[in-house]
Design a protein around this motif. Structure first.
Motif, short mmCIF file in Angstrom:
data_model
loop_
_atom_site.label_atom_id
_atom_site.label_comp_id
_atom_site.label_asym_id
_atom_site.label_seq_id
_atom_site.Cartn_x
_atom_site.Cartn_y
_atom_site.Cartn_z
N VAL A 295 0.86 -1.19 0.00
CA VAL A 295 0.00 0.00 0.00
C VAL A 295 0.89 1.24 0.00
O VAL A 295 1.71 1.43 0.91
CB VAL A 295 -0.93 0.02 1.23
CG1 VAL A 295 -1.77 1.29 1.23
CG2 VAL A 295 -1.81 -1.23 1.25
N ILE A 298 -3.25 6.09 0.74
CA ILE A 298 -4.67 6.00 1.10
C ILE A 298 -5.19 7.43 1.19
O ILE A 298 -4.70 8.23 2.00
CB ILE A 298 -4.88 5.28 2.45
CG1 ILE A 298 -4.33 3.85 2.38
CG2 ILE A 298 -6.36 5.26 2.82
CD1 ILE A 298 -4.40 3.11 3.71
N ARG A 299 -6.15 7.75 0.34
CA ARG A 299 -6.70 9.10 0.30
C ARG A 299 -8.19 9.04 0.58
O ARG A 299 -8.94 8.47 -0.21
CB ARG A 299 -6.43 9.75 -1.06
CG ARG A 299 -4.96 9.90 -1.42
CD ARG A 299 -4.30 10.97 -0.54
NE ARG A 299 -2.88 11.11 -0.88
CZ ARG A 299 -1.89 10.49 -0.24
NH1 ARG A 299 -2.17 9.68 0.77
NH2 ARG A 299 -0.63 10.69 -0.58
N HIS A 300 -8.62 9.63 1.68
CA HIS A 300 -10.03 9.64 2.04
C HIS A 300 -10.72 10.82 1.35
O HIS A 300 -10.23 11.94 1.37
CB HIS A 300 -10.20 9.73 3.55
CG HIS A 300 -9.59 8.59 4.29
ND1 HIS A 300 -10.04 7.29 4.15
CD2 HIS A 300 -8.54 8.55 5.15
CE1 HIS A 300 -9.31 6.49 4.91
NE2 HIS A 300 -8.39 7.22 5.53
N SER A 305 -12.80 6.01 -0.19
CA SER A 305 -11.35 6.14 -0.03
C SER A 305 -10.67 5.52 -1.24
O SER A 305 -11.11 4.49 -1.75
CB SER A 305 -10.88 5.41 1.24
OG SER A 305 -11.43 6.00 2.39
N ARG A 306 -9.61 6.16 -1.68
CA ARG A 306 -8.84 5.67 -2.82
C ARG A 306 -7.54 5.09 -2.28
O ARG A 306 -6.77 5.79 -1.61
CB ARG A 306 -8.56 6.79 -3.82
CG ARG A 306 -9.82 7.43 -4.35
CD ARG A 306 -9.51 8.72 -5.10
NE ARG A 306 -8.73 8.44 -6.29
CZ ARG A 306 -9.23 7.95 -7.41
NH1 ARG A 306 -10.52 7.67 -7.48
NH2 ARG A 306 -8.48 7.73 -8.45
N VAL A 307 -7.32 3.83 -2.59
CA VAL A 307 -6.14 3.13 -2.07
C VAL A 307 -5.27 2.70 -3.26
O VAL A 307 -5.77 2.11 -4.22
CB VAL A 307 -6.54 1.89 -1.25
CG1 VAL A 307 -5.30 1.19 -0.69
CG2 VAL A 307 -7.50 2.28 -0.13
N VAL A 324 -11.64 0.10 4.55
CA VAL A 324 -10.20 0.31 4.75
C VAL A 324 -9.82 -0.03 6.19
O VAL A 324 -8.83 -0.72 6.45
CB VAL A 324 -9.81 1.77 4.41
CG1 VAL A 324 -8.35 2.04 4.80
CG2 VAL A 324 -10.01 2.05 2.93
N LEU A 329 -5.86 -1.84 6.29
CA LEU A 329 -4.93 -1.36 5.26
C LEU A 329 -4.17 -0.14 5.79
O LEU A 329 -4.78 0.82 6.27
CB LEU A 329 -5.70 -1.00 3.99
CG LEU A 329 -6.43 -2.16 3.30
CD1 LEU A 329 -7.29 -1.65 2.15
CD2 LEU A 329 -5.43 -3.19 2.79
N GLU A 331 -0.60 2.39 4.94
CA GLU A 331 0.48 2.74 4.01
C GLU A 331 1.79 2.10 4.45
O GLU A 331 2.14 2.11 5.64
CB GLU A 331 0.64 4.26 3.92
CG GLU A 331 -0.51 4.96 3.22
CD GLU A 331 -0.28 6.45 3.05
OE1 GLU A 331 0.85 6.92 3.33
OE2 GLU A 331 -1.22 7.16 2.64
#
Length: 349
Positions: A295, A298-300, A305-307, A324, A329, A331
């Motif tokens: 990973v 991770i953008r909320h 959320s985009r992983v 998530v 998960l 980073e």
């Protein structure tokens, strides 16, 4: 109902090139594309504002390529409303009928009918300066529809509105289209408009139509790398496809993706983020593609959320924040990427 064949038009440094489209009677047709793709120029050429350098425009089989705009029975609505500030809402809506010398009683009746359909019947005595953006856009749409055009052209009609008003006006446009049966050609760069309204879609790139189809065809089976990227497929990679017995192994350099296709040679593949499954351990399923990675981001973003997981290639997945957290998960930690063979879309490079 509307036919466009071999349409080309040069304006300054920009050129519409060999545009071919057919729009069925009563169809809600959306033209999708980034800013600068030529969507507005195409719409204005259909309306007769510009004369094409080549090609033809037909309505109900009648060639209207050289017909004066006022005689085409085509209505057009721009995103900036273009209302007369000194006229009331009723006078704005009825302006075209007045120009046609329609009887005053008939004008009042038609204005009230279309205003009621768009939910602005209570605003008829107001002036545009006292209205909200959504109310102004409804007035502009009513002014076009009251003339009962054969085709209604909408130029980014929702772009200047806030999100709540956009959603409400989408629903009203759907209801008006259902009630009137008017053929609509609507240009936009908002995907929400496509899924809420469109029967079919065309995608424009640099003055050309690069794909036409249903919303599902455009978003699930893009014809080119541009369409895939523009419609948010995101996981787009190029490599070499080798097919055996209808099954393909596609060498992307760092990994080999498996799918079912007859396309061989230099190809690109696309996998939508929502088709990507993430797990901390190998995922037990019949999916043909599973890759271990790390990973990296991770953008909320509110609801989703985009992983990003780097497997040698960076795969983007879309999950809920709850998922998530549930999956643990983090980073910098390992994760597995899994997707079905059917989730892999293949197109020639």
């Amino acid at each position: 109902m509307l036919g466009i064949a071999g349409l080309s038009k040069r304006l300054g440094d920009f050129t519409l090139t060999d545009v071919n489209l057919t729009v069925a009677d009563a169809e809600y047709f959306i033209i999708l594309g980034p800013t600068g793709a030529g969507k507005t120029i195409l719409l204005e050429t259909i309306a007769g504002i510009y004369a094409p350098d080549a090609g033809t425009i037909t309505l109900d089989g009648l060639d209207v390529t050289a017909t004066d705009p006022k005689d085409r029975e085509v209505g057009m609505v721009y995103q900036d409303y273009m209302l007369f500030p000194h006229l009331t809402v009723a006078e704005n809506i009825g302006f075209g009928l007045l120009q046609r010398k329609t009887e005053p009683a008939r004008i009042r009746e038609s204005v009230q009918e279309i205003a009621g359909l768009l939910g602005i019947g209570h605003l008829l005595e107001r002036t545009p300066g006292t209205l909200s953006g959504g109310e102004q856009q409804r007035t502009a749409i009513a002014r076009a529809l009251v003339l009962r055009p054969r085709v209604l052209l909408l130029d980014e009609p929702l772009s200047a509105l806030d999100a709540v008003t956009r959603d409400r006006l989408r629903e009203e446009l759907k209801a008006v289209h259902r009630a009137t049966g008017t053929t609509v050609v609507h240009i936009t760069h908002h995907f929400e408009d496509v899924f809420a309204l469109a029967d079919r879609v065309a995608v424009m790139q640099d003055g050309r139509i690069v794909q036409t189809g249903t919303p599902d065809e455009i978003f699930r089976r893009p014809a080119t790398e541009f369409v895939a990227a523009f419609t948010g497929m995101e996981n787009v990679y190029c490599g070499v496809s080798r097919v055996r017995n209808g099954e393909a192994a596609i060498d992307l350099g760092e990994i080999v993706v498996r799918t079912v296709t007859a396309i061989e040679g230099d190809v690109c593949v696309g996998i939508r983020p929502e088709e990507v499954i993430l797990s901390r351990q190998p995922f037990e399923s019949s999916a043909a593609n599973t890759f271990q990675g790390t990973v990296t981001a991770i953008r909320h973003n509110g609801v989703f959320s985009r992983v990003v997981v780097d497997t040698g290639l960076p795969f983007v997945a879309v999950l809920t924040p709850q998922s998530v957290a549930r999956l643990g998960l983090v980073e910098g930690e390992p994760a597995y990427v899994t997707f079905k063979a059917s989730a892999v879309h293949v197109f020639k490079r």
